[in-house]
Design a protein around this motif. Structure first.
Motif, PDB file in Angstrom:
ATOM      1  N   ILE A 192      11.299  53.868  16.894  1.00 39.86           N
ATOM      2  CA  ILE A 192      12.143  54.806  17.628  1.00 39.86           C
ATOM      3  C   ILE A 192      13.611  54.417  17.491  1.00 39.86           C
ATOM      4  CG2 ILE A 192      12.682  55.722  19.926  1.00 39.86           C
ATOM      5  CD1 ILE A 192       9.665  55.206  20.599  1.00 39.86           C
TER       6      ILE A 192
ATOM      7  N   LEU B  34      13.913  56.928  27.486  1.00 40.83           N
ATOM      8  CA  LEU B  34      12.561  57.184  26.987  1.00 40.83           C
ATOM      9  C   LEU B  34      11.546  56.237  27.613  1.00 40.83           C
ATOM     10  CD1 LEU B  34      13.143  57.808  23.165  1.00 40.83           C
ATOM     11  CD2 LEU B  34      12.174  59.441  24.783  1.00 40.83           C
ATOM     12  N   ARG B  35      11.955  54.998  27.786  1.00 42.95           N
ATOM     13  CA  ARG B  35      11.046  54.003  28.377  1.00 42.95           C
ATOM     14  C   ARG B  35      10.707  54.358  29.825  1.00 42.95           C
ATOM     15  NH1 ARG B  35      13.985  50.107  27.455  1.00 42.95           N
ATOM     16  NH2 ARG B  35      13.137  49.408  25.456  1.00 42.95           N
TER      17      ARG B  35
ATOM     18  N   GLU C 264      10.655  57.278  31.125  1.00 51.24           N
ATOM     19  CA  GLU C 264       9.871  58.513  31.182  1.00 51.24           C
ATOM     20  C   GLU C 264       8.483  58.358  30.580  1.00 51.24           C
ATOM     21  OE1 GLU C 264       9.270  62.367  32.387  1.00 51.24           O
ATOM     22  OE2 GLU C 264      11.123  61.214  32.687  1.00 51.24           O
ATOM     23  N   THR C 265       8.346  57.549  29.522  1.00 51.01           N
ATOM     24  CA  THR C 265       7.087  57.531  28.760  1.00 51.01           C
ATOM     25  C   THR C 265       6.558  56.125  28.473  1.00 51.01           C
ATOM     26  OG1 THR C 265       8.180  57.429  26.603  1.00 51.01           O
ATOM     27  CG2 THR C 265       7.862  59.629  27.562  1.00 51.01           C
TER      28      THR C 265
ATOM     29  N   LEU D 293       7.609  54.436  26.254  1.00 49.67           N
ATOM     30  CA  LEU D 293       7.661  54.473  24.784  1.00 49.67           C
ATOM     31  C   LEU D 293       6.283  54.678  24.166  1.00 49.67           C
ATOM     32  CD1 LEU D 293      10.305  51.688  23.969  1.00 49.67           C
ATOM     33  CD2 LEU D 293      10.667  54.124  24.402  1.00 49.67           C
TER      34      LEU D 293
ATOM     35  N   GLN E 154       2.708  60.198  24.814  1.00 49.46           N
ATOM     36  CA  GLN E 154       3.473  60.728  25.939  1.00 49.46           C
ATOM     37  C   GLN E 154       4.787  61.356  25.479  1.00 49.46           C
ATOM     38  OE1 GLN E 154       3.826  58.509  29.644  1.00 49.46           O
ATOM     39  NE2 GLN E 154       2.223  57.088  28.951  1.00 49.46           N
ATOM     40  N   ILE E 155       5.434  60.727  24.496  1.00 54.09           N
ATOM     41  CA  ILE E 155       6.674  61.307  23.969  1.00 54.09           C
ATOM     42  C   ILE E 155       6.394  62.654  23.312  1.00 54.09           C
ATOM     43  CG2 ILE E 155       8.531  61.035  22.278  1.00 54.09           C
ATOM     44  CD1 ILE E 155       8.314  58.003  22.712  1.00 54.09           C
TER      45      ILE E 155
ATOM     46  N   ILE F 132      13.108  65.845  25.402  1.00 57.18           N
ATOM     47  CA  ILE F 132      13.345  64.738  24.469  1.00 57.18           C
ATOM     48  C   ILE F 132      14.826  64.681  24.094  1.00 57.18           C
ATOM     49  CG2 ILE F 132      12.869  63.841  22.151  1.00 57.18           C
ATOM     50  CD1 ILE F 132      10.063  64.983  22.389  1.00 57.18           C
TER      51      ILE F 132
ATOM     52  N   SER G 108      16.099  64.421  17.585  1.00 57.85           N
ATOM     53  CA  SER G 108      14.860  64.756  18.301  1.00 57.85           C
ATOM     54  C   SER G 108      13.816  65.294  17.342  1.00 57.85           C
ATOM     55  CB  SER G 108      15.140  65.777  19.409  1.00 57.85           C
ATOM     56  OG  SER G 108      15.583  67.008  18.875  1.00 57.85           O
TER      57      SER G 108
END
Length: 220
Positions: free
Chosen positions: A31, A51-52, A54-55, A57, A61-62, A70, A84
């Motif tokens: 990423i 991102l970490r 939320e998901t 990583l 999930q991403i 995103i 993205s």
């Protein structure tokens, strides 16, 4: 052809191990390699943190997030619309193999680099970074700092990534661990000593004899 190992040895002796890439997992490296294009690592850190949070990583999930979300999460890295789309394409490729890196190496064999280069938004530097840091394959990453260093050492015509890389001949003994360390050394040296030719002239490599990197007849 250029044998870069004498340069590697001098840099390692002077600077010590660098333990690159700055990441906790290989998917974080993947990423980060997409997000770092045309920006600095501080901006990437902010995008990775988003991102970490939320998901964690997690690839699945991403990929389950809406495109617009995103884009908002990676906005700090800049060029977030294009990045993205690149990120989604690259992660879908990895997800197809369940992020099983050894299986991907075995599946693609010698064509792995060529395949990586077909992915949206992935150029030669990113492809080689993935080879070295994700797939554990030895390669020489001839990024901007490296081209600047070789230019200051007296090599001419290094106007793009491929021109330097094509002149490099790595010995069979050169491992992916060596490749990781070498790239880390070159990048850290660049940050410290390559802002100008004057700065380079005051570094420990100013008197380095590039003839040491010339293959002698019959030595390969």
């Amino acid at each position: 052809m250029i044998n870069p190992i004498p340069l590697y040895k001098v840099m390692y002796q002077q600077m010590g191990p660098q333990h690159w890439w700055p990441a906790d997992t290989k998917m974080e490296i993947v990423i980060g390699a997409i997000l770092v294009q045309n920006t600095n690592w501080n901006n990437v850190d902010m995008a990775l943190a988003n991102l970490r949070d939320e998901t964690n990583l997690d690839v699945k999930q991403i990929l389950a997030l809406p495109l617009e979300q995103i884009q908002e999460l990676i906005r700090p890295s800049g060029f977030y619309v294009n990045k993205s789309r690149s990120l989604i394409g690259v992660l879908k490729w990895f997800d197809h193999f369940n992020c099983d890196f050894p299986t991907m190496v075995k599946h693609y064999g010698p064509s792995l680099r060529k395949t990586i280069l077909t992915l949206r938004g992935v150029g030669e530097e990113t492809a080689d970074s993935l080879l070295v840091y994700v797939f554990d394959q030895p390669a020489f990453i001839s990024d901007k700092y490296t081209r600047t260093l070789f230019t200051y050492l007296g090599y001419r015509g290094l106007t793009n990534y491929a021109k330097l890389q094509k002149r490099i001949a790595l010995p069979a003994s050169f491992t992916y661990q060596d490749a990781q360390e070498f790239h880390g050394l070159l990048d850290e040296f660049g940050k410290r000593h390559l802002k100008s030719r004057k700065q380079f002239s005051q570094s420990f490599l100013a008197g380095f004899d590039r003839q040491k990197m010339t293959f002698k007849k019959g030595s390969r």
